[in-house]
Design a protein around this motif. Structure first.
Motif, PDB file in Angstrom:
ATOM      1  N   ALA A 213       0.833  -1.197   0.000  1.00 36.29           N
ATOM      2  CA  ALA A 213       0.000   0.000   0.000  1.00 36.29           C
ATOM      3  C   ALA A 213       0.874   1.256   0.000  1.00 36.29           C
ATOM      4  CB  ALA A 213      -0.920  -0.018   1.216  1.00 36.29           C
ATOM      5  N   PHE A 240      -0.047  -3.484  -9.956  1.00 34.25           N
ATOM      6  CA  PHE A 240      -1.421  -3.738  -9.524  1.00 34.25           C
ATOM      7  C   PHE A 240      -2.349  -4.127 -10.670  1.00 34.25           C
ATOM      8  CE2 PHE A 240       0.377  -1.102  -6.187  1.00 34.25           C
ATOM      9  CZ  PHE A 240       0.024  -1.841  -5.079  1.00 34.25           C
ATOM     10  N   SER A 254      -3.117 -10.944  -2.227  1.00 38.19           N
ATOM     11  CA  SER A 254      -3.252 -11.367  -0.834  1.00 38.19           C
ATOM     12  C   SER A 254      -3.186 -10.179   0.117  1.00 38.19           C
ATOM     13  CB  SER A 254      -2.161 -12.384  -0.482  1.00 38.19           C
ATOM     14  OG  SER A 254      -0.903 -11.763  -0.463  1.00 38.19           O
ATOM     15  N   VAL A 255      -2.955  -8.995  -0.418  1.00 39.75           N
ATOM     16  CA  VAL A 255      -2.824  -7.832   0.448  1.00 39.75           C
ATOM     17  C   VAL A 255      -4.188  -7.403   0.974  1.00 39.75           C
ATOM     18  CG1 VAL A 255      -2.129  -5.419   0.537  1.00 39.75           C
ATOM     19  CG2 VAL A 255      -0.808  -7.029  -0.781  1.00 39.75           C
ATOM     20  N   LEU A 256      -4.279  -7.281   2.275  1.00 33.44           N
ATOM     21  CA  LEU A 256      -5.520  -6.790   2.876  1.00 33.44           C
ATOM     22  C   LEU A 256      -5.762  -5.390   2.331  1.00 33.44           C
ATOM     23  CD1 LEU A 256      -4.735  -7.654   6.572  1.00 33.44           C
ATOM     24  CD2 LEU A 256      -6.347  -8.840   5.120  1.00 33.44           C
ATOM     25  N   GLY A 257      -6.968  -5.102   1.966  1.00 29.40           N
ATOM     26  CA  GLY A 257      -7.217  -3.770   1.431  1.00 29.40           C
ATOM     27  C   GLY A 257      -7.471  -3.832  -0.063  1.00 29.40           C
ATOM     28  N   VAL A 258      -6.947  -4.874  -0.738  1.00 29.20           N
ATOM     29  CA  VAL A 258      -7.292  -5.078  -2.137  1.00 29.20           C
ATOM     30  C   VAL A 258      -8.784  -5.385  -2.205  1.00 29.20           C
ATOM     31  CG1 VAL A 258      -7.088  -6.728  -4.015  1.00 29.20           C
ATOM     32  CG2 VAL A 258      -5.055  -5.788  -2.984  1.00 29.20           C
ATOM     33  N   SER A 259      -9.222  -6.137  -1.208  1.00 28.12           N
ATOM     34  CA  SER A 259     -10.646  -6.416  -1.105  1.00 28.12           C
ATOM     35  C   SER A 259     -11.010  -6.406   0.368  1.00 28.12           C
ATOM     36  CB  SER A 259     -10.952  -7.782  -1.707  1.00 28.12           C
ATOM     37  OG  SER A 259     -12.266  -8.149  -1.333  1.00 28.12           O
ATOM     38  N   THR A 260     -12.257  -6.094   0.668  1.00 27.38           N
ATOM     39  CA  THR A 260     -12.673  -6.167   2.063  1.00 27.38           C
ATOM     40  C   THR A 260     -13.327  -7.506   2.339  1.00 27.38           C
ATOM     41  OG1 THR A 260     -14.770  -5.152   1.518  1.00 27.38           O
ATOM     42  CG2 THR A 260     -13.045  -3.699   2.315  1.00 27.38           C
ATOM     43  N   ARG A 261     -13.331  -8.362   1.315  1.00 20.58           N
ATOM     44  CA  ARG A 261     -13.949  -9.672   1.532  1.00 20.58           C
ATOM     45  C   ARG A 261     -12.889 -10.747   1.611  1.00 20.58           C
ATOM     46  NH1 ARG A 261     -18.378 -10.512  -2.715  1.00 20.58           N
ATOM     47  NH2 ARG A 261     -18.154 -12.626  -1.901  1.00 20.58           N
ATOM     48  N   LEU A 262     -12.955 -11.491   2.688  1.00 19.62           N
ATOM     49  CA  LEU A 262     -11.959 -12.514   2.947  1.00 19.62           C
ATOM     50  C   LEU A 262     -11.901 -13.543   1.828  1.00 19.62           C
ATOM     51  CD1 LEU A 262      -9.896 -13.432   5.004  1.00 19.62           C
ATOM     52  CD2 LEU A 262     -11.713 -14.547   6.279  1.00 19.62           C
ATOM     53  N   ASP A 263     -13.068 -13.903   1.287  1.00 17.69           N
ATOM     54  CA  ASP A 263     -13.070 -14.967   0.272  1.00 17.69           C
ATOM     55  C   ASP A 263     -12.460 -14.502  -1.055  1.00 17.69           C
ATOM     56  OD1 ASP A 263     -15.082 -13.283  -0.407  1.00 17.69           O
ATOM     57  OD2 ASP A 263     -16.692 -14.763  -0.340  1.00 17.69           O
ATOM     58  N   LEU A 265      -9.613 -12.752  -1.077  1.00 20.03           N
ATOM     59  CA  LEU A 265      -8.178 -12.640  -0.878  1.00 20.03           C
ATOM     60  C   LEU A 265      -7.504 -13.967  -1.202  1.00 20.03           C
ATOM     61  CD1 LEU A 265      -7.971 -10.641   2.452  1.00 20.03           C
ATOM     62  CD2 LEU A 265      -7.380  -9.818   0.190  1.00 20.03           C
ATOM     63  N   GLU A 266      -6.376 -13.858  -1.833  1.00 20.30           N
ATOM     64  CA  GLU A 266      -5.666 -15.048  -2.251  1.00 20.30           C
ATOM     65  C   GLU A 266      -4.708 -15.508  -1.146  1.00 20.30           C
ATOM     66  OE1 GLU A 266      -4.489 -16.920  -6.244  1.00 20.30           O
ATOM     67  OE2 GLU A 266      -5.039 -14.839  -6.261  1.00 20.30           O
TER      68      GLU A 266
ATOM     69  N   VAL B 182       2.612 -11.290   4.365  1.00 22.82           N
ATOM     70  CA  VAL B 182       1.327 -11.188   3.668  1.00 22.82           C
ATOM     71  C   VAL B 182       0.894 -12.491   3.046  1.00 22.82           C
ATOM     72  CG1 VAL B 182       0.536  -8.925   2.922  1.00 22.82           C
ATOM     73  CG2 VAL B 182       2.686  -9.790   2.042  1.00 22.82           C
ATOM     74  N   THR B 186      -3.423 -14.496   4.869  1.00 19.81           N
ATOM     75  CA  THR B 186      -4.763 -14.837   4.395  1.00 19.81           C
ATOM     76  C   THR B 186      -5.181 -16.218   4.903  1.00 19.81           C
ATOM     77  OG1 THR B 186      -4.120 -13.703   2.384  1.00 19.81           O
ATOM     78  CG2 THR B 186      -6.216 -14.843   2.340  1.00 19.81           C
ATOM     79  N   ASN B 211      -7.059  -2.104   7.576  1.00 24.91           N
ATOM     80  CA  ASN B 211      -7.368  -3.029   6.494  1.00 24.91           C
ATOM     81  C   ASN B 211      -7.676  -4.432   7.011  1.00 24.91           C
ATOM     82  OD1 ASN B 211      -7.229  -1.245   4.347  1.00 24.91           O
ATOM     83  ND2 ASN B 211      -5.011  -1.455   4.170  1.00 24.91           N
ATOM     84  N   ARG B 214     -11.182  -4.271   8.574  1.00 28.89           N
ATOM     85  CA  ARG B 214     -12.153  -4.188   7.476  1.00 28.89           C
ATOM     86  C   ARG B 214     -12.533  -5.553   6.951  1.00 28.89           C
ATOM     87  NH1 ARG B 214     -10.733   0.537   3.251  1.00 28.89           N
ATOM     88  NH2 ARG B 214      -9.397  -0.994   2.292  1.00 28.89           N
ATOM     89  N   VAL B 215     -11.558  -6.467   6.929  1.00 29.08           N
ATOM     90  CA  VAL B 215     -11.804  -7.789   6.373  1.00 29.08           C
ATOM     91  C   VAL B 215     -12.482  -8.716   7.382  1.00 29.08           C
ATOM     92  CG1 VAL B 215     -10.657  -9.861   5.477  1.00 29.08           C
ATOM     93  CG2 VAL B 215      -9.950  -7.624   4.683  1.00 29.08           C
ATOM     94  N   GLU B 255      -3.896   2.860   0.407  1.00 30.52           N
ATOM     95  CA  GLU B 255      -4.559   1.714  -0.210  1.00 30.52           C
ATOM     96  C   GLU B 255      -3.700   1.123  -1.305  1.00 30.52           C
ATOM     97  OE1 GLU B 255      -8.644   1.822  -1.247  1.00 30.52           O
ATOM     98  OE2 GLU B 255      -9.101   3.186   0.398  1.00 30.52           O
ATOM     99  N   PRO B 256      -3.680  -0.192  -1.413  1.00 29.77           N
ATOM    100  CA  PRO B 256      -2.890  -0.818  -2.468  1.00 29.77           C
ATOM    101  C   PRO B 256      -3.596  -0.675  -3.803  1.00 29.77           C
ATOM    102  CG  PRO B 256      -3.995  -2.490  -1.167  1.00 29.77           C
ATOM    103  CD  PRO B 256      -4.334  -1.190  -0.545  1.00 29.77           C
TER     104      PRO B 256
END
Lengths: 316, 315
Positions: A213, A240, A254-263, A265-266, B182, B186, B211, B214-215, B255-256
């Motif tokens: 980020a 990106f 896999s970076v948190l913040g790319v998505s707010t949904r856990l599923d 994230l890679e 990182v 996950t 972040n 948020r998740v 943010e990334p």
């Protein structure tokens, strides 16, 4: 600066550790270049090698670090000290607290640096110190410079480090995880200071971090490191939007913040290999989902994809 | 609406220091519903770690009340707490420090089972440990390993397995991924979420990493200088943060995303000392909206129509 085929090994009790194995990277003048990777990938060692600050048990086996037509690895430690470190290339570290001497005031310490690296008359020094402190937006610089490090917060200390570096006017700054120890709001202030410096001065930075980020805020170009090798060199935008190496792709996703949904994230299976006995061939192959037979046998070399984008992968 | 599992009322923890009382936790009101995942964010020194240590009664509160599953536990003695420890687990930030280096993984995970008398026969114990390891994506052979033989991510999974071992109702997670790379974080988060759904657990995350919260969180709280300034459903806070500190904090998160950049610095200055917090609203010296009232009168922690609670005179 151009780093070519850099190989560095550490001798340890358990045997030699190939910390860097053929690092190739080019930093263009006036750009902010990010060096990213996870713990133990060799990103900090790369910074230390450039600065000539490797530990005693390290050995540079091969390679060149070309800086303005000269190979830094060929310079003696005295030449590095006199001609390069501080006045040409400066470095700031993760923990600003341990980089400052607790027994001297801020002014003393910046003055000391100027004395060493910049031949200016004594009367002008104070002006330079003030100017540098103001450039990093430290409030009330006139009083602040008479304080001791323990009277400043972490964010302020890190800005003092930048000011010290600016006062010596280097061309290249190596920043090793400078914001990791800082809170987000202080980090945001620090990022703003660096951005302003970028706009106003012709500064080149090699920014070493694991935080993608922060990279997206600051850098123009990025080199991605994995287990002692550069796997991909690319622009921040491509990092990106169009990453080529499977590791880069997975890392970004896999970076948190790319998505707010856990599923969404890679996850990357397995863990980062230890460099005492790295996997043969491509060092990422045991964790890679697109592995080919050749991946475990041959080391992939960096190949150009387009312009300044190069990737080390047999698939591409 | 589920039932309340954990509740604190006006909880305070002050520490003596040479400079005066450090008000680490200074009047927290909080309700955690059963089965929810609560995430508390705040910058270093805001008191979030002290708060969970007080709620676990690892530290004695200075004032206030703590309720767990309807019972007041504020005055519980160490001995009385012992039975409750089974219901409240904890996962620590640094897995390298949280595991005893001289114990095998089997010993580490089976210890809480033995302490709470949850396994009768030796054979039972092994089966339980293996199940726990498998639920964390580890193999049977990891049982005989020592912590130094494992990677950071594996160690943290052992830490989680140990917390799950006694089948607690509530797990506190203090920065569970900040010591990890990182690429492995996950995995931990997904395993945690799976465990929560399968075992109907309640999570209480604390982190400085917005972040992360948020998740993982359903409900989000923001803490500043010993107090919670805003709390509510995650979407509500993220889409429309109300408290000026929440807004400032969220805007400072990089943010990334190459198309996003921090444009304006909303949070200036630094966090004041918790020894002598500013009078009135303790955020007033850094607040762009502060007026005379904010400097004298402490805002009430009010519930708004949309279900969130916020401590600010603007609302």
């Amino acid at each position: 600066m151009r780093i070519e085929d850099l190989q560095v090994a550490f001798s340890t009790e358990e045997g030699p550790v190939e910390a860097l194995d053929g690092v190739e990277l080019t930093i263009h003048q006036g750009t902010f270049h990010g060096l990213i990777g996870e713990t133990g990938c060799g990103k900090s060692v790369t910074g230390q090698t450039i600065m000539g600050l490797l530990d005693n048990n390290a050995r540079i086996k091969k390679g060149r670090i070309m800086y303005r037509e000269q190979d830094l690895l060929k310079l003696s430690s005295r030449q590095m000290e006199r001609q390069i470190r501080g006045n040409e290339i400066a470095m700031i570290f993760q923990d600003p607290g341990s980089s400052l001497n607790p027994l001297f005031t801020i002014k003393n310490q910046i003055e000391e640096a100027i004395k060493m690296y910049r031949p200016v008359p004594r009367e002008r020094r104070e002006g330079l110190i003030l100017e540098a402190l103001q450039q990093v937006k430290l409030p009330d610089a006139r009083n602040l410079m008479h304080r001791y490090p323990h009277q400043l917060s972490g964010g302020m200390k890190q800005r003092v480090m930048i000011a010290m570096m600016l006062a010596c006017n280097p061309r290249l700054l190596i920043a090793d995880e400078p914001t990791t120890a800082l809170d987000v709001s202080i980090q945001a202030q620090f990022i703003k200071v660096l951005k302003d410096l970028k706009d106003n001065l012709d500064l080149t930075i090699l920014y070493i971090t694991h935080d993608l980020a922060v990279i997206s805020e600051l850098c123009d170009y990025v080199s991605v490191m994995y287990a002692g090798r550069i796997v991909e060199n690319l622009s921040m935008y491509d990092l990106f939007r169009d990453p080529c190496h499977p590791y880069t792709e997975k890392l970004v996703n896999s970076v948190l913040g790319v998505s707010t949904r856990l599923d969404q994230l890679e996850e990357i299976p397995g863990s980062v290999p230890r460099l005492i006995n790295p996997p043969p061939g491509c060092r990422f192959h045991p964790r890679c989902s697109e592995v080919l037979p050749v991946c475990s046998q041959e080391v992939p070399l960096l190949k150009e994809v387009k312009g300044l984008h190069s990737v080390a992968c047999h698939r591409r | 609406m589920g039932s309340t599992l954990l509740e604190v009322r006006n909880l305070k923890k002050h520490f003596p220091s040479t400079a005066g009382w450090v008000k680490a936790v200074d009047g927290i009101d909080l309700k955690i519903e059963k089965g929810k995942s609560f995430g508390l964010v705040g910058e270093s020194g805001c008191g979030k770690s002290t708060l969970i240590r007080v709620m676990l009664k690892l530290l004695e509160p200075t004032a206030g009340q703590i309720f767990f599953d309807g019972q007041e536990i504020t005055g519980y003695s160490f001995k009385e707490m012992r039975a409750l420890r089974k219901e409240m687990g904890m996962v620590f930030e640094d897995p390298h420090l949280a595991l005893n280096p001289r114990m095998t993984v089997f010993d580490i995970i089976s210890r809480p089972l033995k302490i709470h008398g949850l396994a009768r026969k030796k054979g039972d114990l092994t089966v339980q440990v293996v199940e726990l390891l498998q639920s964390m994506g580890l193999q049977t052979e990891h049982m005989i390993r020592f912590p130094h033989e494992l990677s950071g991510g594996q160690k943290q999974r052992i830490g989680v397995a140990r917390a799950l071992a006694v089948e607690p109702q509530l797990i506190f997670l203090d920065e569970p991924t900040s010591a990890l790379d990182v690429s492995v974080q996950t995995k931990i988060l997904k395993l945690l979420e799976k465990a929560r759904q399968e075992r109907d657990l309640t999570f209480f995350f604390i982190s400085h990493d917005i972040n992360l919260i948020r998740v993982v969180a359903d409900i989000m709280g923001v803490m500043y200088l010993g107090k919670i300034v805003e709390i509510g459903p995650k979407e509500l806070l993220l889409d429309d943060p109300h408290h000026p500190y929440t807004r400032g904090l969220f805007s400072a998160v990089p943010e990334p995303d190459p198309d996003h950049s921090i444009t304006e610095i909303q949070l200036t200055g630094e966090v004041p000392s918790p020894v002598n917090p500013p009078p009135g609203c303790n955020f007033n010296p850094r607040c762009p909206h502060a007026d005379d009232r904010c400097r004298v009168e402490e805002p009430e922690f009010r519930e708004l129509a949309d279900g969130r609670r916020v401590a600010c005179h603007l609302y």
